[in-house]
Design a protein around this motif. Structure first.
Motif, short mmCIF file in Angstrom:
data_model
loop_
_atom_site.label_atom_id
_atom_site.label_comp_id
_atom_site.label_asym_id
_atom_site.label_seq_id
_atom_site.Cartn_x
_atom_site.Cartn_y
_atom_site.Cartn_z
N ALA A 141 52.74 -28.11 -27.87
CA ALA A 141 53.31 -28.94 -28.78
C ALA A 141 52.52 -29.86 -29.09
O ALA A 141 52.54 -30.74 -30.65
N ILE A 159 45.05 -33.21 -21.16
CA ILE A 159 45.96 -32.99 -20.74
C ILE A 159 46.97 -34.29 -20.39
O ILE A 159 48.41 -34.13 -19.24
N THR A 160 46.76 -35.44 -19.82
CA THR A 160 47.04 -36.19 -20.27
C THR A 160 47.79 -36.43 -20.99
O THR A 160 48.57 -37.26 -21.14
N ARG A 161 47.43 -35.85 -22.27
CA ARG A 161 48.50 -36.52 -23.32
C ARG A 161 49.85 -35.53 -23.12
O ARG A 161 50.54 -36.17 -23.31
N VAL A 179 50.10 -30.32 -12.58
CA VAL A 179 51.54 -31.01 -11.85
C VAL A 179 51.78 -31.70 -10.90
O VAL A 179 52.61 -32.95 -11.56
N TRP A 210 43.04 -26.35 -17.55
CA TRP A 210 44.63 -25.48 -17.45
C TRP A 210 43.83 -24.15 -18.08
O TRP A 210 44.88 -23.45 -18.25
N LEU A 240 46.22 -39.94 -13.63
CA LEU A 240 46.42 -38.81 -12.80
C LEU A 240 45.21 -37.68 -11.89
O LEU A 240 45.03 -37.58 -10.39
N PHE A 275 58.43 -31.29 -12.97
CA PHE A 275 57.93 -30.66 -13.62
C PHE A 275 57.66 -29.54 -13.23
O PHE A 275 57.41 -28.71 -12.57
N THR A 276 57.38 -28.06 -14.47
CA THR A 276 56.51 -27.04 -14.18
C THR A 276 55.90 -26.12 -14.62
O THR A 276 55.31 -27.46 -16.28
N GLU A 277 55.29 -25.03 -14.54
CA GLU A 277 53.90 -25.04 -15.19
C GLU A 277 53.86 -24.80 -16.57
O GLU A 277 53.13 -24.74 -17.46
N MET A 294 56.61 -39.41 -29.41
CA MET A 294 56.22 -39.60 -27.76
C MET A 294 54.97 -39.37 -27.66
O MET A 294 54.05 -40.02 -26.14
N MET A 352 54.61 -27.86 -19.31
CA MET A 352 52.80 -28.24 -19.30
C MET A 352 52.40 -27.25 -20.62
O MET A 352 52.04 -27.88 -21.04
N ALA A 364 50.94 -35.04 -20.52
CA ALA A 364 51.48 -35.47 -19.62
C ALA A 364 52.31 -36.83 -20.00
O ALA A 364 53.72 -36.89 -19.20
N ASN A 365 51.76 -37.15 -20.77
CA ASN A 365 52.98 -38.60 -21.21
C ASN A 365 54.04 -37.66 -22.40
O ASN A 365 54.77 -38.45 -22.62
N VAL A 366 53.85 -36.35 -22.51
CA VAL A 366 55.19 -35.81 -23.99
C VAL A 366 56.09 -35.21 -23.09
O VAL A 366 57.67 -36.17 -22.84
N VAL A 386 51.11 -34.96 -12.54
CA VAL A 386 51.65 -35.82 -13.39
C VAL A 386 53.35 -36.51 -12.88
O VAL A 386 53.64 -37.02 -13.48
N GLU A 387 53.82 -35.33 -11.80
CA GLU A 387 54.96 -36.16 -11.68
C GLU A 387 55.07 -37.28 -11.05
O GLU A 387 55.70 -37.90 -11.00
#
Lengths: 257, 183
Positions: A194, A157-159, B63, A220, B111, A183-185, B100, A188, A161-163, B66-67
């Motif tokens: 990706a 999830i951290t990776r 989320v 998640w 986080l 951002f939206t779910e 990226m 994410m 987040a960086n994207v 993350v924001e």
């Protein structure tokens, strides 16, 4: 089981005399002994029930509507995951029951390390990544097996987040003014896919270990997953596996949509 | 919340700090005002903290984290050489996912600092025998005992809490060891 009184016991110590403290400690240890005996009795009853179900004497668990379990996840305590033969036996039972998609998780990645050995022992199974590559996830002929560890949970999830962060920076740099990131779910979800995390949410999660705890399975993917504690792996039996799956398939699932 | 405000003396007598957590921007104005009022009134209480999650789902919380982390990191990153190099290859074209992915501006600890609910619980009690988390505390329950008594919410009593605490004590060292491993 941890029986040391810890900080709480030391605070009590200051307010009661030593004799009372030792008496309280004796009561506490006796209480925990009684609880342990209770759990021992419960696990013996479960083992006997499991044996009766495995041998077919309990007809109720004969027919399973396995299609309701679209994605099964199994969490194994990492110390017990070294018992690869037990893990393989468990997977063979799951395969024989007709489960088509399975995720195996242990936090230290012991199962991932033994992936090749495990896959070679199964009759008709394919790694999840291969199934995704060949686009045969909906093919019901083979069971797909995904291997996961703690690095596929919060770290993934951290990776992702960086994207999202990089995309935000790119647009912030080209934009007129600096907007706050929003951002939206779904975004994410896309970011996780990706970077290679395409596994769906399991319907049912079976936990083989000393504690009813998911031990870091990807947060998640656990929104509406039913979690069942099966006890330590060394006491696993086919009967309790059938009972857990049967119970899941007969309960009406309400996903709140 | 109005009822809680009326019983403020009881809350203060037990030294309870009440906090509402979640996406509070979604609350209507009167509810938000009432929540702010009780939080201000109990802000100095320190014996015990009562967190009430409203407008909350765990995926929304992740989320949100993350924001927040993105905003905190963005000023730092603007001057970062790596970003300039990464963008230099672009010249208006789309940056590839590989570039990226390798940038590690946001860390796991960022986080974890920005979740709504901190510190993380040792035991989670889900009433009515339900065995799922239903999008609640998914991030925080990595090393948490999940306890699902069959009792419905109004019937939950002291014996259930005592049983949860006993089970927490039984498995304390196992879960502490697991926490250490994940650090």
């Amino acid at each position: 089981m941890d029986l040391k009184p810890g900080a709480g016991g030391q605070r009590v110590n200051r307010f009661v005399d030593p004799i009372s403290y030792h008496f309280l400690q004796f009561l506490w240890r006796t209480l925990h002994l009684l609880v342990s005996l209770w759990y021992l009795q419960v696990s013996m009853v479960q083992m006997i029930e499991g044996f009766l179900i495995s041998s077919g004497l309990v007809k109720r668990y004969g027919a399973l509507d396995i299609d309701k379990v679209r994605y099964l996840a199994i969490v194994v305590d990492s110390e017990e995951a070294y018992q690869i033969s037990k893990v393989i036996q468990l997977l063979k039972w799951v395969e024989d029951m007709g489960v088509k998609h399975l995720c195996l998780y242990d936090s230290k990645g012991v199962l991932k390390t033994n992936k090749k050995t495990i896959m070679e022992s199964l009759n008709n199974a394919m790694p999840f990544e291969e199934a995704v590559e060949k686009d045969v996830l909906l093919d019901q002929k083979q069971m797909t097996v995904e291997f996961a560890s703690s690095s596929d949970g919060k770290e993934a999830i951290t990776r992702a987040a960086n994207v999202l962060f990089m995309k935000y920076l790119k647009y912030a740099k080209t934009g007129v003014g600096k907007e706050e990131p929003c951002f939206t779910e779904d975004q994410m979800d896309e970011a996780l896919k990706a970077i290679g995390y395409k596994g769906p949410e399991p319907d049912l999660l079976l936990i083989y270990g000393p504690v009813r705890c998911h031990l870091g399975f990807s947060p998640w993917r656990l929104r509406y997953t039913e979690m069942v504690h099966m006890g330590p792996l060394r006491y696993m039996n086919l009967g309790s596996l059938k009972k857990a799956i049967h119970r899941f398939t007969t309960v009406q699932q309400n996903y709140g949509t | 919340i109005e009822g809680m405000i009326m019983e403020e003396s009881i809350i203060n007598a037990y030294d309870i700090c009440v906090r509402f957590v979640g996406n509070l921007k979604l609350l209507s104005e009167p509810v938000k005002t009432a929540a702010d009022k009780i939080m201000r009134a109990t802000a100095n209480n320190s014996k015990c903290v009562l967190l009430i999650a409203v407008c909350y789902t765990s995926t929304d919380e992740i989320v949100h984290a993350v924001e927040e982390s993105s905003e905190l990191n963005s000023n730092e990153v603007c001057n970062n050489q790596e970003l300039e190099e990464a963008n230099a290859t672009g010249s208006g074209t789309v940056i590839q996912i590989e570039n990226m992915e390798s940038y590690s501006g946001i860390k796991l600890v960022d986080l974890e600092k920005n979740t709504y609910i901190n510190p993380y619980p040792d035991v989670l009690i889900r009433t009515s025998g339900e065995t799922r988390l239903s999008n609640y505390l998914l991030w925080q329950t990595t090393n948490c005992i999940l306890y699902s008594p069959h009792a419905l919410w109004p019937e939950i009593g002291l014996r259930h809490v005592v049983w949860a605490v006993i089970n927490c004590q039984r498995h304390y060292s196992y879960l502490e060891k697991h926490k250490e491993y994940l650090k």
